[in-house]
Motif scaffolding. Structure first.
Motif, short mmCIF file in Angstrom:
data_model
loop_
_atom_site.label_atom_id
_atom_site.label_comp_id
_atom_site.label_asym_id
_atom_site.label_seq_id
_atom_site.Cartn_x
_atom_site.Cartn_y
_atom_site.Cartn_z
N SER A 20 37.28 30.67 47.28
CA SER A 20 36.89 29.42 47.95
C SER A 20 37.07 28.27 46.96
CB SER A 20 35.44 29.50 48.45
OG SER A 20 34.55 29.55 47.37
N VAL A 21 36.91 27.07 47.45
CA VAL A 21 37.06 25.88 46.60
C VAL A 21 35.71 25.18 46.51
CG1 VAL A 21 38.18 23.64 46.35
CG2 VAL A 21 39.49 25.60 47.18
N ASP A 22 35.29 24.91 45.28
CA ASP A 22 34.09 24.12 45.05
C ASP A 22 34.51 22.66 45.24
OD1 ASP A 22 32.07 22.53 43.96
OD2 ASP A 22 31.57 24.01 42.43
N GLU A 23 34.11 22.09 46.35
CA GLU A 23 34.56 20.74 46.70
C GLU A 23 34.04 19.67 45.75
OE1 GLU A 23 33.79 20.02 50.83
OE2 GLU A 23 35.11 21.65 51.45
N MET A 24 32.90 19.91 45.15
CA MET A 24 32.34 18.93 44.24
C MET A 24 33.22 18.76 43.00
SD MET A 24 30.03 16.70 43.52
CE MET A 24 28.70 17.00 44.66
N TYR A 25 33.67 19.89 42.44
CA TYR A 25 34.42 19.85 41.20
C TYR A 25 35.91 20.19 41.39
CZ TYR A 25 29.75 19.66 39.37
OH TYR A 25 28.46 19.28 39.13
N THR A 32 37.41 22.98 42.03
CA THR A 32 37.81 24.18 41.30
C THR A 32 37.68 25.38 42.23
OG1 THR A 32 35.56 24.52 40.48
CG2 THR A 32 37.08 23.28 39.06
N LYS A 33 38.43 26.43 41.91
CA LYS A 33 38.37 27.65 42.71
C LYS A 33 37.21 28.53 42.25
CE LYS A 33 43.10 28.08 44.24
NZ LYS A 33 44.30 28.90 44.28
N VAL A 34 36.60 29.22 43.22
CA VAL A 34 35.56 30.20 42.96
C VAL A 34 36.08 31.53 43.50
CG1 VAL A 34 33.15 30.83 43.33
CG2 VAL A 34 33.80 28.41 43.24
N TYR A 35 36.02 32.56 42.69
CA TYR A 35 36.55 33.87 43.06
C TYR A 35 35.41 34.85 43.29
CZ TYR A 35 40.77 31.78 41.16
OH TYR A 35 41.81 30.94 40.90
N PHE A 36 35.57 35.72 44.31
CA PHE A 36 34.55 36.70 44.66
C PHE A 36 35.18 38.08 44.86
CE2 PHE A 36 33.23 32.65 46.45
CZ PHE A 36 31.91 32.54 46.06
N ALA A 37 34.41 39.11 44.53
CA ALA A 37 34.75 40.48 44.89
C ALA A 37 33.46 41.13 45.38
CB ALA A 37 35.32 41.25 43.71
N ARG A 38 33.59 42.03 46.38
CA ARG A 38 32.40 42.67 46.94
C ARG A 38 32.73 44.11 47.29
NH1 ARG A 38 29.45 42.97 52.44
NH2 ARG A 38 31.53 42.82 53.33
N LYS A 39 31.75 44.99 47.03
CA LYS A 39 31.83 46.38 47.45
C LYS A 39 30.47 46.78 47.99
CE LYS A 39 33.75 50.39 47.95
NZ LYS A 39 33.55 50.65 49.35
N LEU A 99 28.28 42.26 44.07
CA LEU A 99 28.97 40.98 44.23
C LEU A 99 29.38 40.47 42.86
CD1 LEU A 99 26.34 39.47 46.65
CD2 LEU A 99 28.57 40.31 47.30
N ILE A 100 30.65 40.18 42.69
CA ILE A 100 31.15 39.61 41.45
C ILE A 100 31.65 38.21 41.76
CG2 ILE A 100 32.83 39.84 39.58
CD1 ILE A 100 32.85 42.87 40.18
N ARG A 101 31.28 37.26 40.91
CA ARG A 101 31.68 35.87 41.15
C ARG A 101 32.15 35.25 39.85
NH1 ARG A 101 27.03 31.90 42.83
NH2 ARG A 101 26.58 32.08 40.62
N PHE A 102 33.22 34.47 39.95
CA PHE A 102 33.68 33.68 38.81
C PHE A 102 33.73 32.22 39.22
CE2 PHE A 102 36.85 31.28 36.53
CZ PHE A 102 36.45 31.49 35.23
#
Length: 171
Positions: free
Chosen positions: A46-51, A53-60, A72-75
């Motif tokens: 997804s895109v952080d509209e404020m900054y 920048t891209k935000v990346y996620f992984a889920r299992k 949940l993994i987030r960068f």
């Protein structure tokens, strides 16, 4: 008297209709959860509209008789990699005088203890793992992840995550 009888019949029909609707909704939810449980890691960006920048996620996801657990993994650029454990249908039990860690085993490696901390929202359904980089490194080569954690009113429970392919994470 007839008005009361009609009114009670009306209430009864609404109650039955509502109950049937709830059963059908639960059945469809269980079916979709089984599909996710048997699947691979899910990835999203997804895109952080404020900054801007891209935000990346992984889920299992894994399911047991006491509930569902998500890894949940987030960068994000501002705080790097983070790993969360999220429960649905149960609560973590890191109460008074208990150790605040979970034990995780990757494939046939030795189990590793990870300290956890509650999230700022105060929920007992989500925690953040210490050493997220270590977790990600190990998950990138594992096809089975076992997580043992205390669950409220259920003692210690084991959640098993199985996938054909290890985590793909380059962030």
């Amino acid at each position: 008297m007839k008005k009361w009888l009609y009114f009670l019949t009306f209430l009864l029909s609404i109650t039955i209709s509502y109950g049937c609707n709830q059963v059908s909704q639960k059945e469809s939810t269980v079916d979709s959860l089984e599909m996710i449980t048997k699947g691979e890691w899910e990835y999203r960006t997804s895109v952080d509209e404020m900054y801007d920048t891209k935000v990346y996620f992984a889920r299992k996801q894994a399911e047991t008789s006491v509930g569902i657990m998500n890894i949940l993994i987030r960068f994000r650029n501002d705080d790097g990699n983070q790993v969360f454990l999220d429960l649905k249908g149960s609560l973590f039990d890191f109460g008074y005088n208990k150790k605040n860690f979970v034990t995780i085993r990757f494939d046939k490696d030795e189990p590793v203890k990870y300290v956890v901390r509650p999230l700022d929202n105060g929920s007992d359904q989500s925690v953040a793992l210490s050493k997220p980089i270590d977790f990600i490194k190990r998950a990138k080569s594992a096809t089975t992840i076992l997580i043992e954690t205390p669950i409220f009113n259920e003692s210690t429970q084991l959640f098993k995550f199985e996938m054909d392919n290890p985590l793909k994470w380059e962030h």
